[in-house]
Design an enzyme around this catalytic site. Sequence first.
Site, PDB file in Angstrom:
ATOM      1  N   ARG A  81       2.975 -44.701 -88.107  1.00  0.00           N
ATOM      2  CA  ARG A  81       1.920 -45.454 -88.775  1.00  0.00           C
ATOM      3  C   ARG A  81       2.383 -46.135 -90.057  1.00  0.00           C
ATOM      4  O   ARG A  81       2.824 -45.473 -90.985  1.00  0.00           O
ATOM      5  CB  ARG A  81       0.747 -44.525 -89.084  1.00  0.00           C
ATOM      6  CG  ARG A  81       0.025 -44.118 -87.814  1.00  0.00           C
ATOM      7  CD  ARG A  81      -1.131 -43.240 -88.122  1.00  0.00           C
ATOM      8  NE  ARG A  81      -0.734 -41.834 -88.124  1.00  0.00           N
ATOM      9  CZ  ARG A  81      -1.564 -40.862 -87.817  1.00  0.00           C
ATOM     10  NH1 ARG A  81      -2.812 -41.116 -87.513  1.00  0.00           N
ATOM     11  NH2 ARG A  81      -1.153 -39.614 -87.837  1.00  0.00           N
ATOM     12  N   ASP A 130      -1.031 -45.919 -99.216  1.00  0.00           N
ATOM     13  CA  ASP A 130      -1.808 -46.127 -97.989  1.00  0.00           C
ATOM     14  C   ASP A 130      -3.255 -46.413 -98.361  1.00  0.00           C
ATOM     15  O   ASP A 130      -3.733 -45.951 -99.402  1.00  0.00           O
ATOM     16  CB  ASP A 130      -1.728 -44.879 -97.097  1.00  0.00           C
ATOM     17  CG  ASP A 130      -0.354 -44.752 -96.435  1.00  0.00           C
ATOM     18  OD1 ASP A 130       0.425 -45.727 -96.494  1.00  0.00           O
ATOM     19  OD2 ASP A 130      -0.080 -43.685 -95.859  1.00  0.00           O
ATOM     20  N   ASP A 131      -3.939 -47.154 -97.506  1.00  0.00           N
ATOM     21  CA  ASP A 131      -5.297 -47.589 -97.881  1.00  0.00           C
ATOM     22  C   ASP A 131      -6.299 -46.435 -97.955  1.00  0.00           C
ATOM     23  O   ASP A 131      -7.289 -46.516 -98.671  1.00  0.00           O
ATOM     24  CB  ASP A 131      -5.798 -48.708 -96.951  1.00  0.00           C
ATOM     25  CG  ASP A 131      -5.845 -48.321 -95.468  1.00  0.00           C
ATOM     26  OD1 ASP A 131      -5.528 -47.167 -95.130  1.00  0.00           O
ATOM     27  OD2 ASP A 131      -6.210 -49.205 -94.653  1.00  0.00           O
ATOM     28  N   GLU A 157       9.506 -39.675 -94.766  1.00  0.00           N
ATOM     29  CA  GLU A 157       9.690 -39.761 -96.209  1.00  0.00           C
ATOM     30  C   GLU A 157      11.096 -39.342 -96.615  1.00  0.00           C
ATOM     31  O   GLU A 157      11.777 -40.057 -97.344  1.00  0.00           O
ATOM     32  CB  GLU A 157       8.669 -38.882 -96.946  1.00  0.00           C
ATOM     33  CG  GLU A 157       7.240 -39.372 -96.826  1.00  0.00           C
ATOM     34  CD  GLU A 157       6.498 -38.827 -95.615  1.00  0.00           C
ATOM     35  OE1 GLU A 157       7.164 -38.317 -94.664  1.00  0.00           O
ATOM     36  OE2 GLU A 157       5.259 -38.902 -95.602  1.00  0.00           O
ATOM     37  N   PRO A 206      -0.117 -50.662 -96.240  1.00  0.00           N
ATOM     38  CA  PRO A 206      -0.302 -51.043 -94.842  1.00  0.00           C
ATOM     39  C   PRO A 206      -1.777 -50.861 -94.497  1.00  0.00           C
ATOM     40  O   PRO A 206      -2.410 -49.906 -94.971  1.00  0.00           O
ATOM     41  CB  PRO A 206       0.532 -50.031 -94.053  1.00  0.00           C
ATOM     42  CG  PRO A 206       1.163 -49.116 -95.051  1.00  0.00           C
ATOM     43  CD  PRO A 206       0.485 -49.327 -96.362  1.00  0.00           C
ATOM     44  N   ARG A 257       5.432 -51.475 -93.995  1.00  0.00           N
ATOM     45  CA  ARG A 257       6.168 -51.196 -95.237  1.00  0.00           C
ATOM     46  C   ARG A 257       7.506 -51.920 -95.227  1.00  0.00           C
ATOM     47  O   ARG A 257       7.962 -52.431 -96.239  1.00  0.00           O
ATOM     48  CB  ARG A 257       6.363 -49.690 -95.432  1.00  0.00           C
ATOM     49  CG  ARG A 257       5.052 -48.968 -95.663  1.00  0.00           C
ATOM     50  CD  ARG A 257       5.259 -47.528 -96.119  1.00  0.00           C
ATOM     51  NE  ARG A 257       4.038 -46.773 -95.863  1.00  0.00           N
ATOM     52  CZ  ARG A 257       3.835 -46.039 -94.764  1.00  0.00           C
ATOM     53  NH1 ARG A 257       4.782 -45.885 -93.860  1.00  0.00           N
ATOM     54  NH2 ARG A 257       2.686 -45.424 -94.584  1.00  0.00           N
TER      55      ARG A 257
HETATM   56  N1  UDP Z   1      -1.908 -47.786 -90.394  1.00  0.00           N
HETATM   57  C1  UDP Z   1      -1.726 -49.001 -89.751  1.00  0.00           C
HETATM   58  N2  UDP Z   1      -1.819 -49.037 -88.386  1.00  0.00           N
HETATM   59  C2  UDP Z   1      -2.094 -47.949 -87.621  1.00  0.00           C
HETATM   60  C3  UDP Z   1      -2.272 -46.709 -88.271  1.00  0.00           C
HETATM   61  C4  UDP Z   1      -2.173 -46.667 -89.654  1.00  0.00           C
HETATM   62  O1  UDP Z   1      -1.520 -50.005 -90.408  1.00  0.00           O
HETATM   63  O2  UDP Z   1      -2.164 -48.062 -86.387  1.00  0.00           O
HETATM   64  C5  UDP Z   1      -1.824 -47.721 -91.851  1.00  0.00           C
HETATM   65  C6  UDP Z   1      -3.059 -47.100 -92.512  1.00  0.00           C
HETATM   66  O3  UDP Z   1      -3.991 -48.100 -92.837  1.00  0.00           O
HETATM   67  C7  UDP Z   1      -2.495 -46.408 -93.729  1.00  0.00           C
HETATM   68  C8  UDP Z   1      -1.071 -46.046 -93.287  1.00  0.00           C
HETATM   69  O4  UDP Z   1      -0.753 -46.894 -92.195  1.00  0.00           O
HETATM   70  O5  UDP Z   1      -2.437 -47.286 -94.840  1.00  0.00           O
HETATM   71  C9  UDP Z   1      -0.937 -44.584 -92.893  1.00  0.00           C
HETATM   72  O6  UDP Z   1      -1.853 -44.320 -91.863  1.00  0.00           O
HETATM   73  P1  UDP Z   1      -2.625 -42.932 -91.719  1.00  0.00           P
HETATM   74  O7  UDP Z   1      -3.267 -42.601 -93.010  1.00  0.00           O
HETATM   75  O8  UDP Z   1      -3.469 -43.001 -90.495  1.00  0.00           O
HETATM   76  O9  UDP Z   1      -1.397 -41.975 -91.431  1.00  0.00           O
HETATM   77  P2  UDP Z   1      -1.222 -40.511 -91.979  1.00  0.00           P
HETATM   78  O10 UDP Z   1      -1.050 -40.675 -93.452  1.00  0.00           O
HETATM   79  O11 UDP Z   1      -2.468 -39.793 -91.638  1.00  0.00           O
HETATM   80  O12 UDP Z   1      -0.005 -40.064 -91.250  1.00  0.00           O
END
Ligand code: UDP
Length: 252
Positions: free
Chosen positions: A75, A100-101, A201, A10, A80
């Site tokens: 997020r 995740d990116d 998860e 994502p 996904r």
């Molecule tokens: N992401 C997204 N939109 C959002 C926030 C996050 O597409 O508004 C993507 C983000 O690029 C990443 C994944 O969702 O690939 C998880 O985001 P993040 O790392 O911020 O979440 P965390 O792992 O910190 O909960």
Amino acid sequence: PEKLLIIVTPTYNRAFQAYFLNRLGQLLRLVKPPLLWIVVEEKAASFETAEILRKTGVMYRHLVTTVNSSIVKDRGVHQRNAALEHMGHHKLDGIVYFADDDNVYSLELFESLRSISRFGTWPVAMLAASKNKAILEGPVCNGSQVIGWHTNEKSKGLRRFHVDMSGFAFNSTILWDPKRWRCPFPNPIRQLDTVKEGFQETTFIEQVVEDESQMEGTPPSCSRILNWHLHLDARNVVYPGGWLLQKNLDVV
Ligand code: UDP
């Protein structure tokens, strides 16, 4: 033939997006094919992302979801799910990994994914700049058998499985041939935006496996860290409204 790896990422438009996608794309290019990178954006497919994907030399699909993940705890959930639907619809046969990116991955991790039969899991190091420490999350293993969990104290005892989103991978046929794998969940396997923070998860994994006996510690012994989950929180970094500058920057 080698098993297909299906990597689901994502992503959304922000200052660090080009950096993250280039970094991950360059790593995926080093992984032995066949590999399919499913990149899912929010709202619209951006020109900049399309350009990066074209240049990585990795086989990819660029998808979009119009469902907005406006709630912070969710997020990437809708993105996904769009990828899961795509895999079910096209009956893609391979090992699915949610990457995740923004996280950091070793090449070795991707290579170990191909040894997974049904569901593989491994420990991930969570690095939070604000917390000043690393937390381990994931399985404790005896060979490839999962016998316990590393967990962070906050959710200890509450979650069924203590696994990070980037700490497991599974066979995609579970999505469109669940009976073959005796999946405990009767409905299509999805991530839910109604789940309490930190439970995404485990809620997902409970749809795929019944218990630890159906899990494979990957690679056996689970004693190495193969990827790192970063919490850099760079949400408020400003950028100049696009990455393609129309004229040269004035450098003083
Ligand atoms: N992401 C997204 N939109 C959002 C926030 C996050 O597409 O508004 C993507 C983000 O690029 C990443 C994944 O969702 O690939 C998880 O985001 P993040 O790392 O911020 O979440 P965390 O792992 O910190 O909960």
